[in-house]
Motif scaffolding. Structure first.
Motif, short mmCIF file in Angstrom:
data_model
loop_
_atom_site.label_atom_id
_atom_site.label_comp_id
_atom_site.label_asym_id
_atom_site.label_seq_id
_atom_site.Cartn_x
_atom_site.Cartn_y
_atom_site.Cartn_z
N MET A 1 0.84 -1.21 0.00
CA MET A 1 0.00 0.00 0.00
C MET A 1 0.87 1.26 0.00
SD MET A 1 -3.30 -1.02 2.39
CE MET A 1 -3.07 0.38 3.34
N ILE A 2 1.95 1.26 0.77
CA ILE A 2 2.84 2.41 0.82
C ILE A 2 3.53 2.60 -0.52
CG2 ILE A 2 4.95 3.31 1.89
CD1 ILE A 2 3.94 2.03 4.52
N ILE B 1 1.66 6.59 -6.95
CA ILE B 1 0.58 7.51 -7.33
C ILE B 1 1.03 8.96 -7.15
CG2 ILE B 1 -1.72 8.34 -6.68
CD1 ILE B 1 -2.42 5.37 -6.09
N VAL B 2 1.69 9.27 -6.03
CA VAL B 2 2.18 10.63 -5.78
C VAL B 2 3.22 11.01 -6.83
CG1 VAL B 2 3.50 12.06 -4.15
CG2 VAL B 2 1.63 10.64 -3.33
N SER C 1 2.39 1.63 -3.44
CA SER C 1 1.35 2.09 -4.38
C SER C 1 1.08 3.57 -4.20
CB SER C 1 0.06 1.30 -4.17
OG SER C 1 0.24 -0.05 -4.49
N LEU C 2 1.00 4.01 -2.95
CA LEU C 2 0.77 5.43 -2.68
C LEU C 2 1.93 6.27 -3.19
CD1 LEU C 2 -0.98 7.60 -1.39
CD2 LEU C 2 0.20 7.18 0.77
#
Length: 168
Positions: free
Chosen positions: A8-9, A15-16, A11-12
């Motif tokens: 999740m980290i 995205i950023v 992926s985040l």
């Protein structure tokens, strides 16, 4: 459990990073948009020939005053409009019409209210109107037409425009 949090980290972060790249390639306007100057000479000549009253336009304003809009509507009570971008970025318009005075003033000033204040400009009396959107100067004692100098500008700039108005 740790693997899903790490995913999740990541992926985040991805995205950023993608959002940052997109933001870099989108043009950003930092300043004021370039306002196009219009040439109103032909419209003024047409209006002066067609109108039932002496059509007013400014003469001798500094080049920092940019004419931005012009129209003459002969079918609609000989309505003349000339809009300007003032040197400080505010809006000033010259509005004239042979239509009903009260309704025209209400429309041209966007509902500004008449005050008791008047001022003399070139020997003629102008009444101040104050409103939420526009303030205005309205020329008194004109027969057959109404002349309004209105806009978001200060009364000083509205006065400067009124002083520059000529009918021929």
């Amino acid at each position: 459990m740790q693997k899903s949090a790490r995913d999740m980290i990541l992926s985040l972060a991805l995205i950023v990073l993608a959002a940052g790249v997109v933001w870099l390639f989108i043009p950003h306007e930092d300043g004021e948009p370039d306002i196009k100057r219009v040439d109103y000479r032909v419209d003024l000549l047409t209006a002066r020939r067609a109108a039932s009253y002496p059509v007013a336009a400014p003469e001798g304003l500094p080049a920092a005053w940019k004419p931005t809009s012009v129209r003459f509507q002969g079918a609609e009570a000989d309505a003349w409009h000339l809009g300007f971008h003032a040197p400080d970025g505010e809006y000033v318009a010259v509005e004239q019409s042979a239509g009903k005075r009260a309704a025209f003033i209400e429309d041209a000033t966007q509902g500004a209210a008449k005050t008791e204040a008047t001022q003399q400009i070139d020997g003629r009396t102008w009444t101040r109107y104050e409103g939420d959107h526009y303030d205005a100067l309205v020329l008194e004692d004109t027969e057959g037409s109404t002349t309004v100098v209105t806009g978001t500008a200060s009364f000083g700039q509205l006065t400067e425009m009124a002083e520059a108005l000529r009918t021929e």
